[in-house]
Design an enzyme around this catalytic site. Sequence first.
Site, PDB file in Angstrom:
ATOM      1  N   GLY A  81     -14.919  41.396  -3.829  1.00  0.00           N
ATOM      2  CA  GLY A  81     -14.532  43.172  -3.201  1.00  0.00           C
ATOM      3  C   GLY A  81     -13.913  42.795  -1.978  1.00  0.00           C
ATOM      4  O   GLY A  81     -12.875  43.932  -2.013  1.00  0.00           O
ATOM      5  N   ASN A 168     -21.048  53.299  -0.396  1.00  0.00           N
ATOM      6  CA  ASN A 168     -21.791  52.443  -0.520  1.00  0.00           C
ATOM      7  C   ASN A 168     -23.416  52.555   0.098  1.00  0.00           C
ATOM      8  O   ASN A 168     -24.022  51.993   0.328  1.00  0.00           O
ATOM      9  CB  ASN A 168     -21.438  50.979   0.630  1.00  0.00           C
ATOM     10  CG  ASN A 168     -20.868  50.409   1.654  1.00  0.00           C
ATOM     11  OD1 ASN A 168     -19.262  51.428   1.019  1.00  0.00           O
ATOM     12  ND2 ASN A 168     -20.809  50.061   2.325  1.00  0.00           N
ATOM     13  N   GLN A 196     -18.516  49.391  -5.244  1.00  0.00           N
ATOM     14  CA  GLN A 196     -19.935  50.328  -5.959  1.00  0.00           C
ATOM     15  C   GLN A 196     -20.063  50.817  -7.339  1.00  0.00           C
ATOM     16  O   GLN A 196     -21.042  51.188  -7.596  1.00  0.00           O
ATOM     17  CB  GLN A 196     -20.332  51.213  -4.618  1.00  0.00           C
ATOM     18  CG  GLN A 196     -20.431  50.933  -3.937  1.00  0.00           C
ATOM     19  CD  GLN A 196     -21.719  49.713  -3.497  1.00  0.00           C
ATOM     20  OE1 GLN A 196     -22.313  49.699  -4.023  1.00  0.00           O
ATOM     21  NE2 GLN A 196     -21.875  48.636  -2.712  1.00  0.00           N
ATOM     22  N   SER A 216     -15.696  44.410  -7.295  1.00  0.00           N
ATOM     23  CA  SER A 216     -16.705  43.444  -7.695  1.00  0.00           C
ATOM     24  C   SER A 216     -17.850  42.459  -8.703  1.00  0.00           C
ATOM     25  O   SER A 216     -18.463  43.723  -9.047  1.00  0.00           O
ATOM     26  CB  SER A 216     -17.438  43.104  -5.391  1.00  0.00           C
ATOM     27  OG  SER A 216     -18.156  41.947  -5.518  1.00  0.00           O
ATOM     28  N   GLY A 217     -17.682  41.529  -9.197  1.00  0.00           N
ATOM     29  CA  GLY A 217     -18.753  41.185  -9.943  1.00  0.00           C
ATOM     30  C   GLY A 217     -20.220  41.620  -9.913  1.00  0.00           C
ATOM     31  O   GLY A 217     -21.037  41.147 -10.358  1.00  0.00           O
ATOM     32  N   HIS A 218     -20.294  40.898  -8.137  1.00  0.00           N
ATOM     33  CA  HIS A 218     -22.509  40.899  -8.410  1.00  0.00           C
ATOM     34  C   HIS A 218     -22.414  41.932  -8.190  1.00  0.00           C
ATOM     35  O   HIS A 218     -23.936  41.906  -7.984  1.00  0.00           O
ATOM     36  CB  HIS A 218     -22.202  39.728  -7.139  1.00  0.00           C
ATOM     37  CG  HIS A 218     -21.526  40.623  -5.439  1.00  0.00           C
ATOM     38  ND1 HIS A 218     -22.618  40.306  -4.718  1.00  0.00           N
ATOM     39  CD2 HIS A 218     -20.483  40.463  -5.087  1.00  0.00           C
ATOM     40  CE1 HIS A 218     -22.129  41.115  -3.730  1.00  0.00           C
ATOM     41  NE2 HIS A 218     -21.162  41.337  -4.007  1.00  0.00           N
ATOM     42  N   THR A 254      -6.453  28.055  -8.185  1.00  0.00           N
ATOM     43  CA  THR A 254      -7.017  27.497  -9.473  1.00  0.00           C
ATOM     44  C   THR A 254      -7.951  29.116 -10.107  1.00  0.00           C
ATOM     45  O   THR A 254      -8.844  29.432  -8.811  1.00  0.00           O
ATOM     46  CB  THR A 254      -7.141  26.472  -9.525  1.00  0.00           C
ATOM     47  OG1 THR A 254      -6.658  25.421  -9.118  1.00  0.00           O
ATOM     48  CG2 THR A 254      -8.037  26.051 -10.989  1.00  0.00           C
ATOM     49  N   CYS A 342     -23.264  45.192   4.805  1.00  0.00           N
ATOM     50  CA  CYS A 342     -22.396  43.755   5.592  1.00  0.00           C
ATOM     51  C   CYS A 342     -21.947  43.532   6.639  1.00  0.00           C
ATOM     52  O   CYS A 342     -21.532  43.167   7.328  1.00  0.00           O
ATOM     53  CB  CYS A 342     -20.521  43.946   4.757  1.00  0.00           C
ATOM     54  SG  CYS A 342     -20.898  43.843   2.864  1.00  0.00           S
TER      55      CYS A 342
HETATM   56  N1  PLP Z   1     -16.115  47.514  -0.995  1.00  0.00           N
HETATM   57  C1  PLP Z   1     -17.659  48.458  -1.021  1.00  0.00           C
HETATM   58  C2  PLP Z   1     -17.638  49.571  -1.159  1.00  0.00           C
HETATM   59  C3  PLP Z   1     -18.961  47.232  -0.678  1.00  0.00           C
HETATM   60  O1  PLP Z   1     -20.093  47.971  -0.869  1.00  0.00           O
HETATM   61  C4  PLP Z   1     -18.443  46.306  -0.934  1.00  0.00           C
HETATM   62  C5  PLP Z   1     -19.811  45.200  -0.863  1.00  0.00           C
HETATM   63  O2  PLP Z   1     -21.165  45.589  -0.204  1.00  0.00           O
HETATM   64  C6  PLP Z   1     -17.534  45.176  -0.710  1.00  0.00           C
HETATM   65  C7  PLP Z   1     -15.885  46.338  -0.303  1.00  0.00           C
HETATM   66  C8  PLP Z   1     -17.165  44.177   0.028  1.00  0.00           C
HETATM   67  O3  PLP Z   1     -17.693  43.473  -1.803  1.00  0.00           O
HETATM   68  P1  PLP Z   1     -18.087  41.560  -1.937  1.00  0.00           P
HETATM   69  O4  PLP Z   1     -20.058  41.823  -1.161  1.00  0.00           O
HETATM   70  O5  PLP Z   1     -18.042  41.587  -3.013  1.00  0.00           O
HETATM   71  O6  PLP Z   1     -17.236  41.073  -0.841  1.00  0.00           O
END
Ligand code: PLP
Length: 398
Positions: A81, A168, A196, A216-218, A254, A342
Amino acid sequence: MCDPDDSVRAAGNLYLDSAASEAADPDVIKAMLPYMLQEYANPSSVHAQGKAAAASLRKAKSEIASHLGARAGEVIITSGGTESDNLAIKGIAMGMAGGDASQVSRTDIVISAIEHPAVRESAYWLERHFGFRVREAPVDAGARIDLSRLREMVGARTALVSVMLANNEVGTIQPIREVASIAHSCGAVMHTDAVQAAGLIPISMADLGVDAMSLSGHKFGTPKGIGALLLRSSLPYEALISGGGQEEGLRSGTENVAAAVGMAVALRKSLKSLESRNPLLRDSAHALCEAVNRVVPDAILTGDRKHRLPGHVSLVFPGISGEALLVELDVLGISCSSGSACAVGRTEASPTLLAMGFGTDMAKSSLRMTFRHVLNATEIAAIAGRLRDSVSALTALA
Ligand code: PLP
């Protein structure tokens, strides 16, 4: 492989931080394995194995696009993300400026006041280094963007509008179709951070009318380190990562074929279960709020009541430090967050809660509990009980 829900329950611990990261889905890992063990060739290689890897990558991207109302050629594989947001904000702005912001009339980047730092900091980076001007559109008490103020801010000088699909910290879902229509009425490009929201609610880029979208995959079942930027092919765009010209020259490096395949499977699986799962997640969230309010009556639910992500409970506990509460709960076997993962370690007030009109003290008192599995009555009672004990302990200390 064991069901992660079972192990969480058996251990007596509760993982309530799905918005920060989720367990990888065993089916996703199973789908990825052949691309690491047998079909591991570089998708840019010219030999047959390389071509096979390239075909698998194309297929995965095409499936990702189809689940999100986009075209196959519009998916750029990224590392997650944060990268997708950086590429979107910086790449589009630089593309519109042709590399020199002083030469163009569109120099405003309009974002909401509650964007993730990956968007906000990218926008301010452009302001600091390239002469763009960032404007922040306010939100209401539930964190929904103020559309009339946005309309006043967006105009002939606006290059890009970026508003997240779902927040988030408080889980509020934004009226992105309306935001996109405001952006387009002035000829601006529209990006949304769907990190999210993806895998949790249905999303169609076409229906929303957005030009670029980050994933974002995770957050929905892949291992960490894979994401995507969906980008309309006609958009002005300056590639930020130079190298071998992968991803049609838009993002060199890659590609992680295995993880791209996994992301397609994760998205397919999440969307398949969404209709049956979401009402149950909403019921769990509702029951959890009620249980918490019974034991801590002054806890306040934050975020919009109606437009919110399923399985997302964010609260403020007046007079209690969110960070301290988080630590107490951790000791009692509950993993959650005091806001955005974060931003862990920070002591400052949450910018999102401040933008929603909370005072500084309240904006330091937040707790976020997010889950992708349905909570049973025992779990809800356990969470409420441990919250009550933690709040009493911290109140006594104060
Ligand atoms: N954007 C939002 C709204 C998020 O909640 C997050 C991570 O929590 C990100 C971006 C960043 O994603 P990543 O953890 O895959 O870098």
